[in-house]
Design an enzyme around this catalytic site. Structure first.
Site, PDB file in Angstrom:
ATOM      1  N   SER A 212       0.952  -1.362  -0.117  1.00 30.60           N
ATOM      2  CA  SER A 212       0.068  -0.137  -0.064  1.00 30.60           C
ATOM      3  C   SER A 212       0.881   1.335  -0.024  1.00 30.60           C
ATOM      4  O   SER A 212       2.156   1.229   0.421  1.00 30.60           O
ATOM      5  CB  SER A 212      -0.897   0.022   1.092  1.00 30.60           C
ATOM      6  OG  SER A 212      -1.322   1.256   1.549  1.00 30.60           O
TER       7      SER A 212
ATOM      8  N   TYR B 270      -1.389  -1.646  10.320  1.00 25.65           N
ATOM      9  CA  TYR B 270      -1.425  -1.677   8.669  1.00 25.65           C
ATOM     10  C   TYR B 270      -0.072  -1.209   8.062  1.00 25.65           C
ATOM     11  O   TYR B 270       0.513  -2.036   7.117  1.00 25.65           O
ATOM     12  CB  TYR B 270      -2.664  -0.756   8.381  1.00 25.65           C
ATOM     13  CG  TYR B 270      -3.031  -1.035   6.707  1.00 25.65           C
ATOM     14  CD1 TYR B 270      -3.905  -1.898   6.367  1.00 25.65           C
ATOM     15  CD2 TYR B 270      -2.504   0.235   6.104  1.00 25.65           C
ATOM     16  CE1 TYR B 270      -3.995  -2.156   5.104  1.00 25.65           C
ATOM     17  CE2 TYR B 270      -3.129  -0.145   4.698  1.00 25.65           C
ATOM     18  CZ  TYR B 270      -3.792  -1.038   4.332  1.00 25.65           C
ATOM     19  OH  TYR B 270      -4.147  -1.312   2.746  1.00 25.65           O
TER      20      TYR B 270
HETATM   21  N1  LIG Z   1      -8.792   0.007  -1.112  1.00 27.00           N
HETATM   22  C1  LIG Z   1      -7.720   0.587  -1.249  1.00 27.00           C
HETATM   23  O1  LIG Z   1      -7.563   1.905  -1.299  1.00 27.00           O
HETATM   24  C2  LIG Z   1      -6.594  -0.063  -1.012  1.00 27.00           C
HETATM   25  C3  LIG Z   1      -5.259   0.527  -0.839  1.00 27.00           C
HETATM   26  C4  LIG Z   1      -4.100   0.016  -0.661  1.00 27.00           C
HETATM   27  C5  LIG Z   1      -3.861  -1.328  -0.458  1.00 27.00           C
HETATM   28  N2  LIG Z   1      -5.195  -2.081  -0.374  1.00 27.00           N
HETATM   29  C6  LIG Z   1      -4.961  -3.525  -0.384  1.00 27.00           C
HETATM   30  O2  LIG Z   1      -5.659  -4.170  -1.402  1.00 27.00           O
HETATM   31  C7  LIG Z   1      -6.151  -5.267  -0.744  1.00 27.00           C
HETATM   32  C8  LIG Z   1      -7.815  -5.535  -1.078  1.00 27.00           C
HETATM   33  O3  LIG Z   1      -8.374  -4.414  -0.726  1.00 27.00           O
HETATM   34  P1  LIG Z   1      -9.625  -4.104  -0.719  1.00 27.00           P
HETATM   35  O4  LIG Z   1      -9.956  -2.532  -0.544  1.00 27.00           O
HETATM   36  O5  LIG Z   1     -10.296  -4.776  -2.102  1.00 27.00           O
HETATM   37  O6  LIG Z   1     -10.546  -4.653   0.397  1.00 27.00           O
HETATM   38  P2  LIG Z   1     -11.950  -5.201   0.778  1.00 27.00           P
HETATM   39  O7  LIG Z   1     -12.052  -5.036   2.301  1.00 27.00           O
HETATM   40  O8  LIG Z   1     -13.015  -4.675  -0.080  1.00 27.00           O
HETATM   41  O9  LIG Z   1     -11.679  -6.643   0.441  1.00 27.00           O
HETATM   42  C9  LIG Z   1     -10.979  -7.617   1.013  1.00 27.00           C
HETATM   43  C10 LIG Z   1     -11.403  -8.896   0.781  1.00 27.00           C
HETATM   44  O10 LIG Z   1     -10.436  -9.866   1.553  1.00 27.00           O
HETATM   45  C11 LIG Z   1     -11.459 -10.712   2.508  1.00 27.00           C
HETATM   46  N3  LIG Z   1     -10.438 -10.987   3.576  1.00 27.00           N
HETATM   47  C12 LIG Z   1     -10.026 -10.204   4.468  1.00 27.00           C
HETATM   48  N4  LIG Z   1      -9.429 -10.923   5.518  1.00 27.00           N
HETATM   49  C13 LIG Z   1      -9.425 -12.223   5.038  1.00 27.00           C
HETATM   50  C14 LIG Z   1      -8.764 -13.516   5.828  1.00 27.00           C
HETATM   51  N5  LIG Z   1      -8.237 -13.399   6.840  1.00 27.00           N
HETATM   52  N6  LIG Z   1      -9.058 -14.425   5.087  1.00 27.00           N
HETATM   53  C15 LIG Z   1      -9.726 -14.861   3.877  1.00 27.00           C
HETATM   54  N7  LIG Z   1     -10.110 -13.452   3.291  1.00 27.00           N
HETATM   55  C16 LIG Z   1      -9.945 -12.332   3.908  1.00 27.00           C
HETATM   56  C17 LIG Z   1     -12.460 -10.090   2.938  1.00 27.00           C
HETATM   57  O11 LIG Z   1     -13.658 -10.967   2.958  1.00 27.00           O
HETATM   58  C18 LIG Z   1     -12.612  -9.231   1.400  1.00 27.00           C
HETATM   59  O12 LIG Z   1     -13.451 -10.172   0.415  1.00 27.00           O
HETATM   60  C19 LIG Z   1      -5.789  -5.433   0.798  1.00 27.00           C
HETATM   61  O13 LIG Z   1      -4.508  -5.954   0.910  1.00 27.00           O
HETATM   62  C20 LIG Z   1      -5.505  -3.811   1.091  1.00 27.00           C
HETATM   63  O14 LIG Z   1      -4.784  -3.622   2.268  1.00 27.00           O
HETATM   64  C21 LIG Z   1      -6.284  -1.379  -0.632  1.00 27.00           C
END
Ligand SMILES: NC(=O)c1ccc[n+]([C@@H]2O[C@H](COP(=O)([O-])OP(=O)(O)OC[C@H]3O[C@@H](n4cnc5c(N)ncnc54)[C@H](O)[C@@H]3O)[C@@H](O)[C@H]2O)c1
Length: 256
Positions: A149, A163
């Site tokens: 991230s 995080y």
């Molecule tokens: N959305 C953003 O702006 C952003 C920015 C930087 C990094 N990220 C990273 O991208 C990735 C996806 O983010 P997102 O925004 O799509 O998140 P989200 O919360 O929309 O989706 C995450 C998914 O992961 C699943 N999940 C969470 N913990 C789990 C576990 N222990 N076992 C199995 N499944 C699990 C959840 O059920 C969900 O379906 C993450 O690693 C997040 O840190 C997101």
């Protein structure tokens, strides 16, 4: 050097039921890849599986918590029996706990919350790499994408220290493994998304997101599909000389 067409490839995606992971699943399935979906949200995972299977795509899924190595091992064995060797891994699942829309400061943080974020974001990333790499070595082919991230690069008040710490550690893991595994034709890269419009980000409310938009040269949030397109490049033959890199997908927020 061995290359493989995307349509012959098999990809395991964690956190595939929602947000960026769901976009990855759709995009890779459309490209003809066999997609192996992992998520701990049973209903949403079953729905995503059905949605892709109904369109005739090659899909398999397993509901589990990626934080637990033995559960990941069971998932790996299930997929191996169903679809065989998985050559591509996208470690996408991650959590960023909030309390009424805000992240805890260090003095508010419970050791349990700290541990859970380390278990999911960092250990969860380790688990499937550890399980898939032996077969990748045997086949002399593998693509691994880890999800960091922009919070790994700079202070973001919208997230807590667990995080940003885990997301920075993922970069260390990525670089180390790129060094260790390059000789086996296994590429290991990371992505560092900025603010992408997913349920995780919408949780904090419009004002916080607007502040990020104001600081972003492209003047908007990113979409999950824009992340999927970059990951497509990183797992394709087009990036055959790229490993150990962190690709920011952040609309120009924080140019390094
Ligand atoms: N959305 C953003 O702006 C952003 C920015 C930087 C990094 N990220 C990273 O991208 C990735 C996806 O983010 P997102 O925004 O799509 O998140 P989200 O919360 O929309 O989706 C995450 C998914 O992961 C699943 N999940 C969470 N913990 C789990 C576990 N222990 N076992 C199995 N499944 C699990 C959840 O059920 C969900 O379906 C993450 O690693 C997040 O840190 C997101």
């Amino acid at each position: 050097m061995q290359t493989r067409l995307l349509s012959d490839r098999k990809v395991l995606i964690t956190g595939a039921a929602n947000g960026i992971g769901a976009a990855l699943a759709e995009h890779f399935a459309q490209l003809g890849m066999t997609v192996a979906l992992v998520d701990y949200h049973a209903d949403r995972l079953a729905e995503k599986h059905r949605e892709l299977a109904d369109q005739g795509y090659k899909v398999s899924s397993y509901c589990t918590d990626i934080a637990d190595f033995s559960k990941c091992q069971a998932a790996y064995e299930y997929f191996y029996n169903e679809i065989g060797f998985i050559d591509t891994l996208v470690n996408n699942a991650g959590i960023s706990p909030k309390h009424e829309g805000s992240a805890h400061k260090i003095w508010q943080l419970s050791p349990e919350e700290w541990q859970r974020v380390v278990d999911v974001n960092l250990n969860g990333t380790f688990n499937f790499i550890r399980l898939l790499v032996p077969q990748m070595i045997e086949h002399k082919f593998g693509k691994i994408i880890n999800t960091s991230s922009v919070a790994a690069h700079a202070y973001l008040p919208v997230v807590a220290c667990h995080y940003s710490t885990t997301k920075a550690a993922i970069i260390g893991l990525t670089r180390h493994l790129a060094g260790e595994l390059g000789t086996y034709n296994i590429h290991v890269n990371a992505i560092a998304p900025g603010r992408i419009e997913t349920p995780m980000v919408l949780e904090v409310g419009d004002q916080v997101n607007q502040r990020v938009i104001d600081d972003t040269p492209l003047g908007r949030l990113g979409s999950p599909m824009e992340v999927a397109k970059v990951v497509e490049f990183l797992v394709s033959n087009d990036s055959s000389f790229v490993t150990g890199q962190v690709v920011d997908i952040a609309g120009g927020w924080l140019m390094r």
